[in-house]
Motif scaffolding. Structure first.
Motif, short mmCIF file in Angstrom:
data_model
loop_
_atom_site.label_atom_id
_atom_site.label_comp_id
_atom_site.label_asym_id
_atom_site.label_seq_id
_atom_site.Cartn_x
_atom_site.Cartn_y
_atom_site.Cartn_z
N PRO A 56 0.97 -1.21 0.03
CA PRO A 56 0.02 -0.16 0.07
C PRO A 56 0.79 1.26 -0.09
N ALA A 57 2.13 1.17 0.76
CA ALA A 57 3.03 2.38 0.84
C ALA A 57 3.32 2.76 -0.52
N LEU A 106 3.84 5.91 -5.54
CA LEU A 106 3.67 6.05 -6.92
C LEU A 106 2.50 6.45 -7.44
N ASP A 107 1.42 6.51 -6.69
CA ASP A 107 0.06 7.01 -7.07
C ASP A 107 -0.60 6.09 -8.07
N VAL A 151 6.75 -4.43 -8.82
CA VAL A 151 7.38 -3.17 -8.91
C VAL A 151 8.93 -3.59 -9.03
N VAL A 152 9.70 -3.11 -9.96
CA VAL A 152 10.94 -3.33 -10.28
C VAL A 152 11.77 -2.42 -9.29
N LEU A 153 12.48 -3.01 -8.46
CA LEU A 153 13.20 -2.44 -7.22
C LEU A 153 14.77 -2.22 -7.74
N SER A 154 15.19 -2.96 -8.52
CA SER A 154 16.52 -2.44 -8.96
C SER A 154 16.80 -3.27 -10.49
N VAL A 155 17.55 -2.86 -11.35
CA VAL A 155 17.96 -3.45 -12.75
C VAL A 155 19.40 -3.69 -12.73
#
Length: 373
Positions: free
Chosen positions: A285-286, A291-292, A300-304
């Motif tokens: 939820p946060a 990111l609205d 969600v992609v945290l790092s690449v």
């Protein structure tokens, strides 16, 4: 909301993976006593150890109805420990010790890669006090799993659960932190699809773990996390001790992952990991608020990883992956499961959202580089 969503999604998965559990609920699986399903057989094993007292079989039989109703067949914690303890071993190396779980009766033992790292030969101690030499047969740094071949056969192999556990389910951790005797702690499964805090960027292996509030000491690493039916639900991974205001957190590699990697290692000595070069995270939820996103589901992609497949395809940190090859993504687990079914070299089509923009990209999967832990 997020947890709620996972939970339902998970129950559907659970029901599919363990059709037998559903049958138990309506009194199916255990009815034919001659051929108990996987659910029942673990329970039978546990009951064997209690048949010494005359009343045990009767109470087990009468309790069977009520247990069947709940689809559980729970054993008491002492019975669980007694049933599984013989399948847990201590592994001694030059540097220290850890635990392991007997994978096959011919001497194959599953443990953490970090327990045996740097060693070709180890010593394996069993619950009956016997110690034998063992050789490290295969390791996989990505999943932090390894196979050790102990010089002993006729061993009691553990039973692994096919699916994931449910949140709130009993979890008993069995290992041997002092190397002298097995120790057991218990708690519940407090989370699925968790990652060890701070590990995502550095260690992409530890991003899809089971979390329990049962303490796991370092010596327990590689040992068993067991459910109320005496089945292995995870291989103990790490423990974060209570710090200021933090609660005890134990992590474990889920049994489906452990079995899959073990089978690959057993087959040809290495586990292939289709590598996308990104660290996936659950949309909490946060994060959704930050990111609205509204009520969008995805990962969600945290790092690449620089120069990796995702990077080449133009995927950026903060992107939301919504589907892979047409399969909806609602949790990091979905992405990892989809990747497990594919091989390095294959190309997959991924739908993603960046802000209000949606696009589809093709990612050519690579084999995960060994250095990328």
């Amino acid at each position: 909301m997020d947890r709620h969503h996972h939970h339902h999604h998970h129950q559907a998965l659970h029901a599919a993976a363990l059709g037998c559990a559903v049958l138990v609920a309506v009194g199916g699986c255990t009815a034919e006593n001659g051929t108990p399903g996987a659910e029942a057989s673990a329970q039978v094993q546990g009951d064997d150890s209690t048949t010494a007292s005359a009343s045990a079989p009767a109470s087990a039989a009468s309790g069977g109805g009520a247990q069947g109703e709940a689809g559980q067949g729970q054993m008491s914690i002492p019975d669980i420990v007694e049933a599984v303890e013989p399948s847990v071993v201590t592994i001694f190396t030059d540097e220290g010790l850890g635990s392991g779980v007997i994978y096959a009766e011919d001497g194959l033992i599953l443990t953490n890669e970090h327990v045996v790292r740097g060693n070709d030969n180890v010593e394996v101690a069993f619950a009956d006090g016997q110690r034998v030499s063992g050789t490290v047969e295969a390791t996989d740094t990505v999943s932090d799993l390894a196979l050790v071949r102990a010089d002993r056969s006729g061993l009691p192999a553990a039973t692994f659960q096919e699916g994931l556990p449910r949140i709130g389910e009993l979890a008993v951790v069995i290992g041997s932190p002092l190397g002298f005797e097995n120790t057991a702690t218990s708690g519940i499964i407090s989370g699925l699809h968790r990652e060890i805090p701070g590990s995502a960027a550095t260690n992409q292996s530890l991003v899809d773990l089971i979390q329990t509030d049962a303490p796991i000491s370092p010596g327990n690493s590689g040992g068993a996390v067991v459910n109320g039916r005496g089945e292995i639900i995870g291989i103990s991974e790490a423990y974060i001790p209570p710090a200021a205001g933090a609660v005890a957190l134990g992590f474990a590699i889920p049994s489906p992952t452990a079995v899959q990697v073990a089978e690959e290692l057993r087959e040809d000595g290495r586990a292939e990991h289709a590598f996308m070069g990104l660290a996936p995270g659950a949309i909490t939820p946060a994060i959704a608020e930050q990111l609205d996103l509204g009520d969008i589901s995805g990962v969600v992609v945290l790092s690449v990883s620089p120069g990796g497949p995702a990077d080449d395809a133009g995927i950026r940190p903060g992107d939301i992956l919504t589907s892979i090859e047409g399969e909806q993504l609602s949790a990091p687990e979905n992405l990892l499961t989809a990747l497990r079914q594919r091989s390095p070299g294959e190309s997959v089509s991924v739908d993603l959202r960046r802000g209000n923009d949606t696009r589809t990209v093709d990612v050519e999967l690579a084999d995960r580089p060994p250095a990328d832990r």
